[in-house]
Design a protein around this motif. Structure first.
Motif, PDB file in Angstrom:
ATOM      1  N   GLU A  41      33.987  34.820  51.247  1.00 45.09           N
ATOM      2  CA  GLU A  41      35.048  34.030  50.613  1.00 45.09           C
ATOM      3  C   GLU A  41      34.830  33.966  49.105  1.00 45.09           C
ATOM      4  OE1 GLU A  41      35.743  30.177  52.372  1.00 45.09           O
ATOM      5  OE2 GLU A  41      35.523  30.997  54.388  1.00 45.09           O
ATOM      6  N   ASP A  42      33.562  33.864  48.678  1.00 41.24           N
ATOM      7  CA  ASP A  42      33.255  33.825  47.248  1.00 41.24           C
ATOM      8  C   ASP A  42      33.650  35.132  46.565  1.00 41.24           C
ATOM      9  OD1 ASP A  42      32.249  31.242  47.361  1.00 41.24           O
ATOM     10  OD2 ASP A  42      30.177  31.904  47.668  1.00 41.24           O
ATOM     11  N   PHE A  47      37.235  37.962  42.867  1.00 41.67           N
ATOM     12  CA  PHE A  47      38.109  39.072  42.504  1.00 41.67           C
ATOM     13  C   PHE A  47      39.581  38.669  42.448  1.00 41.67           C
ATOM     14  CE2 PHE A  47      34.410  41.738  42.880  1.00 41.67           C
ATOM     15  CZ  PHE A  47      34.590  42.524  41.758  1.00 41.67           C
ATOM     16  N   THR A  48      39.972  37.614  43.114  1.00 44.23           N
ATOM     17  CA  THR A  48      41.328  37.094  42.925  1.00 44.23           C
ATOM     18  C   THR A  48      41.479  36.660  41.467  1.00 44.23           C
ATOM     19  OG1 THR A  48      41.544  36.438  45.228  1.00 44.23           O
ATOM     20  CG2 THR A  48      42.977  35.324  43.642  1.00 44.23           C
ATOM     21  N   GLY A  49      40.466  35.962  40.952  1.00 42.76           N
ATOM     22  CA  GLY A  49      40.469  35.577  39.534  1.00 42.76           C
ATOM     23  C   GLY A  49      40.463  36.787  38.617  1.00 42.76           C
ATOM     24  N   PHE A  50      39.713  37.808  39.008  1.00 39.01           N
ATOM     25  CA  PHE A  50      39.652  39.032  38.206  1.00 39.01           C
ATOM     26  C   PHE A  50      41.039  39.662  38.076  1.00 39.01           C
ATOM     27  CE2 PHE A  50      39.461  43.658  38.055  1.00 39.01           C
ATOM     28  CZ  PHE A  50      38.646  43.882  36.953  1.00 39.01           C
ATOM     29  N   PHE A  84      40.022  43.715  50.385  1.00 38.23           N
ATOM     30  CA  PHE A  84      38.828  43.487  49.574  1.00 38.23           C
ATOM     31  C   PHE A  84      37.651  44.360  50.028  1.00 38.23           C
ATOM     32  CE2 PHE A  84      41.455  39.890  48.652  1.00 38.23           C
ATOM     33  CZ  PHE A  84      41.243  39.681  47.295  1.00 38.23           C
ATOM     34  N   LYS A  85      37.668  44.806  51.263  1.00 43.72           N
ATOM     35  CA  LYS A  85      36.619  45.712  51.757  1.00 43.72           C
ATOM     36  C   LYS A  85      36.661  47.025  50.990  1.00 43.72           C
ATOM     37  CE  LYS A  85      33.432  47.301  54.555  1.00 43.72           C
ATOM     38  NZ  LYS A  85      32.781  48.281  53.710  1.00 43.72           N
ATOM     39  N   SER A  86      37.843  47.520  50.692  1.00 40.20           N
ATOM     40  CA  SER A  86      37.951  48.759  49.922  1.00 40.20           C
ATOM     41  C   SER A  86      37.463  48.566  48.486  1.00 40.20           C
ATOM     42  CB  SER A  86      39.381  49.287  49.936  1.00 40.20           C
ATOM     43  OG  SER A  86      39.686  49.775  51.228  1.00 40.20           O
ATOM     44  N   ILE A  87      37.583  47.358  47.966  1.00 35.29           N
ATOM     45  CA  ILE A  87      37.043  47.072  46.628  1.00 35.29           C
ATOM     46  C   ILE A  87      35.514  47.180  46.674  1.00 35.29           C
ATOM     47  CG2 ILE A  87      36.768  45.326  44.824  1.00 35.29           C
ATOM     48  CD1 ILE A  87      39.606  44.305  45.668  1.00 35.29           C
ATOM     49  N   ILE A  88      34.913  46.625  47.716  1.00 35.38           N
ATOM     50  CA  ILE A  88      33.458  46.743  47.886  1.00 35.38           C
ATOM     51  C   ILE A  88      33.066  48.215  47.992  1.00 35.38           C
ATOM     52  CG2 ILE A  88      31.538  46.332  49.481  1.00 35.38           C
ATOM     53  CD1 ILE A  88      32.799  43.628  50.119  1.00 35.38           C
ATOM     54  N   ASP A  89      33.783  48.962  48.803  1.00 34.78           N
ATOM     55  CA  ASP A  89      33.482  50.388  48.966  1.00 34.78           C
ATOM     56  C   ASP A  89      33.583  51.125  47.633  1.00 34.78           C
ATOM     57  OD1 ASP A  89      33.094  49.960  51.672  1.00 34.78           O
ATOM     58  OD2 ASP A  89      35.075  50.715  52.247  1.00 34.78           O
ATOM     59  N   TYR A  90      34.601  50.825  46.871  1.00 31.69           N
ATOM     60  CA  TYR A  90      34.762  51.468  45.560  1.00 31.69           C
ATOM     61  C   TYR A  90      33.570  51.139  44.663  1.00 31.69           C
ATOM     62  CZ  TYR A  90      36.601  52.916  41.077  1.00 31.69           C
ATOM     63  OH  TYR A  90      36.756  53.539  39.867  1.00 31.69           O
ATOM     64  N   MET A  91      33.145  49.900  44.697  1.00 34.28           N
ATOM     65  CA  MET A  91      32.005  49.493  43.870  1.00 34.28           C
ATOM     66  C   MET A  91      30.756  50.281  44.254  1.00 34.28           C
ATOM     67  SD  MET A  91      32.701  45.402  43.647  1.00 34.28           S
ATOM     68  CE  MET A  91      31.368  45.064  42.495  1.00 34.28           C
ATOM     69  N   TRP A  92      30.473  50.375  45.544  1.00 33.56           N
ATOM     70  CA  TRP A  92      29.312  51.124  46.011  1.00 33.56           C
ATOM     71  C   TRP A  92      29.421  52.596  45.625  1.00 33.56           C
ATOM     72  CZ3 TRP A  92      24.720  49.790  48.101  1.00 33.56           C
ATOM     73  CH2 TRP A  92      24.565  48.475  48.532  1.00 33.56           C
ATOM     74  N   SER A 105      29.438  35.423  36.801  1.00 36.68           N
ATOM     75  CA  SER A 105      29.059  36.781  37.206  1.00 36.68           C
ATOM     76  C   SER A 105      29.160  36.913  38.706  1.00 36.68           C
ATOM     77  CB  SER A 105      27.636  37.060  36.759  1.00 36.68           C
ATOM     78  OG  SER A 105      27.175  38.282  37.291  1.00 36.68           O
ATOM     79  N   LEU A 106      29.534  38.108  39.146  1.00 39.44           N
ATOM     80  CA  LEU A 106      29.570  38.395  40.575  1.00 39.44           C
ATOM     81  C   LEU A 106      28.192  38.192  41.180  1.00 39.44           C
ATOM     82  CD1 LEU A 106      31.176  39.385  42.996  1.00 39.44           C
ATOM     83  CD2 LEU A 106      30.663  41.722  42.298  1.00 39.44           C
ATOM     84  N   GLN A 107      27.153  38.469  40.414  1.00 39.53           N
ATOM     85  CA  GLN A 107      25.785  38.298  40.912  1.00 39.53           C
ATOM     86  C   GLN A 107      25.446  36.824  41.140  1.00 39.53           C
ATOM     87  OE1 GLN A 107      23.379  40.401  38.088  1.00 39.53           O
ATOM     88  NE2 GLN A 107      23.841  42.374  39.002  1.00 39.53           N
ATOM     89  N   ASP A 108      26.181  35.909  40.521  1.00 48.07           N
ATOM     90  CA  ASP A 108      25.931  34.473  40.682  1.00 48.07           C
ATOM     91  C   ASP A 108      26.469  33.931  41.997  1.00 48.07           C
ATOM     92  OD1 ASP A 108      24.760  34.481  38.175  1.00 48.07           O
ATOM     93  OD2 ASP A 108      26.588  33.802  37.164  1.00 48.07           O
TER      94      ASP A 108
END
Length: 109
Positions: A41-42, A47-50, A84-92, A105-108
């Motif tokens: 959810e986080d 990424f909704t904010g992004f 949003f799963k495809s966003i994760i895949d793109y990032m990887w 930060s996304l890391q936070d």
């Protein structure tokens, strides 16, 4: 040695080998599990904010290069589809290591 003792020793030897393989590959297993898990959810909220305010955000690749515009262009369709799963895949797949928006930060998360 009896047949039972040999069987027990063989089972223990197999378990030791399997445990060694799992321990050796644990970082790869963890990375695979993280990559293939459902977005939290986080993550969705971040990424909704992004996508709502991309001018306040930045995305860096593994070389520390700002790839915000390329990232946005390549993934906005996923966001619009709620994928949003495809966003994760793109990032990887593209070595995205950092994303930040308005000081968060996304890391936070």
């Amino acid at each position: 040695m009896t047949g039972k003792k040999k069987a027990v020793i063989a089972v223990i030897a197999v378990l030791v080998v399997v445990a060694a393989i799992v321990i050796y590959n644990l970082p790869d297993i963890s990375a695979w599990m993280e990559k293939n898990s459902a977005p939290s959810e986080d993550f969705v909220e971040f990424f909704t904010g992004f996508y709502e305010e991309p001018d306040r955000c930045s995305v860096l690749d593994e070389n520390g290069m700002d790839v915000t515009d390329e990232f946005y262009d390549a993934t906005v369709g996923f966001y619009e589809d709620g994928d949003f799963k495809s966003i994760i895949d793109y990032m990887w797949d593209n070595g995205i290591i950092e994303a930040s928006c308005a000081g968060e930060s996304l890391q936070d998360i």
